[in-house]
Scaffold this active site. Structure first.
Site, short mmCIF file in Angstrom:
data_model
loop_
_atom_site.label_atom_id
_atom_site.label_comp_id
_atom_site.label_asym_id
_atom_site.label_seq_id
_atom_site.Cartn_x
_atom_site.Cartn_y
_atom_site.Cartn_z
N ASP A 132 7.05 34.41 55.93
CA ASP A 132 5.88 34.43 56.81
C ASP A 132 5.42 33.02 57.14
O ASP A 132 4.78 32.79 58.17
CB ASP A 132 4.75 35.23 56.17
CG ASP A 132 5.11 36.69 56.19
OD1 ASP A 132 5.80 37.13 55.25
OD2 ASP A 132 4.78 37.36 57.18
N ARG A 142 3.93 44.24 62.92
CA ARG A 142 3.89 43.39 61.73
C ARG A 142 5.20 42.62 61.63
O ARG A 142 6.12 42.86 62.41
CB ARG A 142 3.57 44.16 60.44
CG ARG A 142 4.11 45.56 60.31
CD ARG A 142 5.61 45.65 60.18
NE ARG A 142 6.16 44.80 59.15
CZ ARG A 142 7.43 44.47 59.03
NH1 ARG A 142 8.32 44.92 59.92
NH2 ARG A 142 7.87 43.70 58.07
N GLY A 143 5.29 41.69 60.66
CA GLY A 143 6.49 40.85 60.55
C GLY A 143 6.22 39.56 61.31
O GLY A 143 5.80 39.59 62.48
N ALA A 144 6.48 38.42 60.66
CA ALA A 144 6.04 37.13 61.20
C ALA A 144 6.53 36.83 62.63
O ALA A 144 5.71 36.53 63.52
CB ALA A 144 6.43 36.01 60.23
N GLN A 170 7.20 48.69 53.40
CA GLN A 170 8.01 48.25 54.56
C GLN A 170 9.50 48.38 54.27
O GLN A 170 10.29 48.62 55.18
CB GLN A 170 7.69 46.80 54.91
CG GLN A 170 6.31 46.57 55.53
CD GLN A 170 5.26 46.24 54.49
OE1 GLN A 170 5.35 46.66 53.34
NE2 GLN A 170 4.25 45.49 54.88
N LYS A 226 6.31 38.22 51.70
CA LYS A 226 5.71 39.45 51.19
C LYS A 226 5.52 39.43 49.68
O LYS A 226 6.40 38.98 48.94
CB LYS A 226 6.61 40.62 51.61
CG LYS A 226 6.17 42.00 51.15
CD LYS A 226 4.76 42.35 51.52
CE LYS A 226 4.45 42.25 52.99
NZ LYS A 226 3.00 42.26 53.29
O1 MRU Z 1 2.77 42.42 55.97
P1 MRU Z 1 3.98 42.34 56.85
O2 MRU Z 1 4.73 43.62 56.97
O3 MRU Z 1 3.66 41.71 58.19
O4 MRU Z 1 4.91 41.31 56.08
C1 MRU Z 1 6.19 41.03 56.57
C2 MRU Z 1 6.97 40.15 55.69
O5 MRU Z 1 6.51 39.68 54.68
C3 MRU Z 1 8.34 39.77 56.16
O6 MRU Z 1 9.20 39.60 55.08
C4 MRU Z 1 8.27 38.46 56.92
O7 MRU Z 1 7.31 38.53 57.93
C5 MRU Z 1 9.56 38.06 57.49
S1 MRU Z 1 9.96 39.06 58.88
C6 MRU Z 1 11.35 38.48 59.64
#
Ligand code: MRU
Length: 340
Positions: free
Chosen positions: A234, A44-46, A193, A244
């Site tokens: 994201d 997960r994480g963009a 997270q 998020k």
């Molecule tokens: O649902 P997730 O855990 O994929 O969401 C992640 C986020 O919202 C992060 O803040 C975002 O992807 C930035 S990561 C460098």
């Protein structure tokens, strides 16, 4: 250490659903393995989703028996469609797929070389993310003073990227410069997270971190315990930052308390083709809200809302930190005009 990497025709990562209690590494052998890891939030994480999407195409190319380029491109298109259907909001995933597909379609060499080219392009996407994060850290650290307390939401760290992190990359770079920084991490309901991942990676690097629940943010700001907010993103669209769920609440509270609110993200997170109203905000299953692990915490049958992301209008953002530098409002407007 990288969060994701190509290794002998396989892709290695760690299962983020098991952290912080267990460090379990997983090996993905085909596109479906990657799709499954994304759907179940092991990945997960963009920016990490972007690299994973690229590696899903690399695995498809590596495993392909195609004899002509058109056939391999068809297989890549099909794999890309599988990945596109996993999660809708983080643009990095779509960006990486489109970048590889466009280049694969324009490729003029033979099919074996095309497959190798796709693998190399995926590795390049991962390398570029690692390099972008270092630059984000370098530029962002200029905004951070010795002794600052930085509040961050969710996890925008090494675990959300190929390595180093975006928001936490800024924290890391400031610490590497010898600045004494402390982080306040919000737990980030419902998937935690912040509690599970941000505290884990900061503790691992011996960066001081204090965990709060999401409903304590107003209190810590009111008590002047926060100097700056830095979050990831994201998708950064023409009019807003999508990140998020809970990020908008943090931004409103920061503005009310005159605390600078910064967004750290690579340009692979920018999407100037769309405005916030056009972006699909992922809705996740109700059980994430009604349950804590296997324990039910809400009345059976209750209606639930579970959007995974929210929208923060640019008015609330003091600057966006990307690999090209610090973009204040005026710079961002110019950048948008140039890259649209
Ligand atoms: O649902 P997730 O855990 O994929 O969401 C992640 C986020 O919202 C992060 O803040 C975002 O992807 C930035 S990561 C460098």
């Amino acid at each position: 250490m990288r969060t994701i990497e190509w290794h002998n025709g396989m892709v290695k990562t760690i299962d983020q659903t098991k952290l912080p209690n267990e460090t379990v590494s997983i090996k993905m052998r085909n596109c479906e393995d990657v799709a499954e890891a994304i759907r179940t939030m092991k990945i997960r994480g963009a920016p990490l989703l972007g690299a994973a999407a690229a590696f899903a195409l690399a695995l498809t190319a590596h495993n392909s028996k195609a004899r002509i380029n058109e056939q391999l491109v068809d297989e890549l298109e099909e794999a890309a469609e599988t990945i596109r259907r996993t999660r809708p909001t983080a643009v990095n995933l779509f960006w990486a797929l489109d970048r590889i597909l466009d280049k694969a379609k324009a490729y003029t060499g033979n099919t074996e070389d095309l497959a190798a080219f796709v693998v190399e392009e995926a590795k390049k996407i991962a390398d570029e993310d690692a390099a972008a994060n270092r630059l984000i850290g370098k530029f962002g650290a200029e905004l951070v003073a010795d002794g600052d307390v930085i509040l961050t939401h969710c996890n925008a760290g090494a675990l959300a990227t190929v390595e180093y992190g975006t928001a936490l990359g800024v924290v890391r770079a400031a610490c590497e410069q010898g600045k004494r920084i402390r982080v306040i991490a919000t737990e980030t309901r419902p998937l935690l997270q912040g509690a599970r991942l941000t505290t884990y990676e900061l503790k691992r690097d011996s960066i001081p971190v204090t965990l709060i629940t999401d409903n304590m943010i107003g209190y810590v700001m009111y008590k002047r315990m926060v100097d700056k907010v830095i979050v990831g993103a994201d998708r950064i669209v023409r009019d807003a930052v999508i990140n998020k769920i809970g990020t908008f609440t943090v931004a409103v509270l920061a503005k009310e308390h005159k605390i600078p609110f910064y967004v750290a993200a690579p340009t692979s997170t920018f999407d100037f083709k769309h405005t916030s109203a056009q972006v699909i905000i992922e809705e996740r299953k109700p059980e994430e809200v009604t349950h804590m692990g296997s324990q039910r915490i809400a009345a059976e049958g209750v209606d639930v809302l579970n959007p995974a992301f929210d929208v923060t209008p640019l008015d609330y953002v003091n600057a966006i930190i990307c690999e090209n530098g610090i973009l204040y409002k005026r710079d961002f407007v110019k950048f948008k005009a140039k890259h649209h």
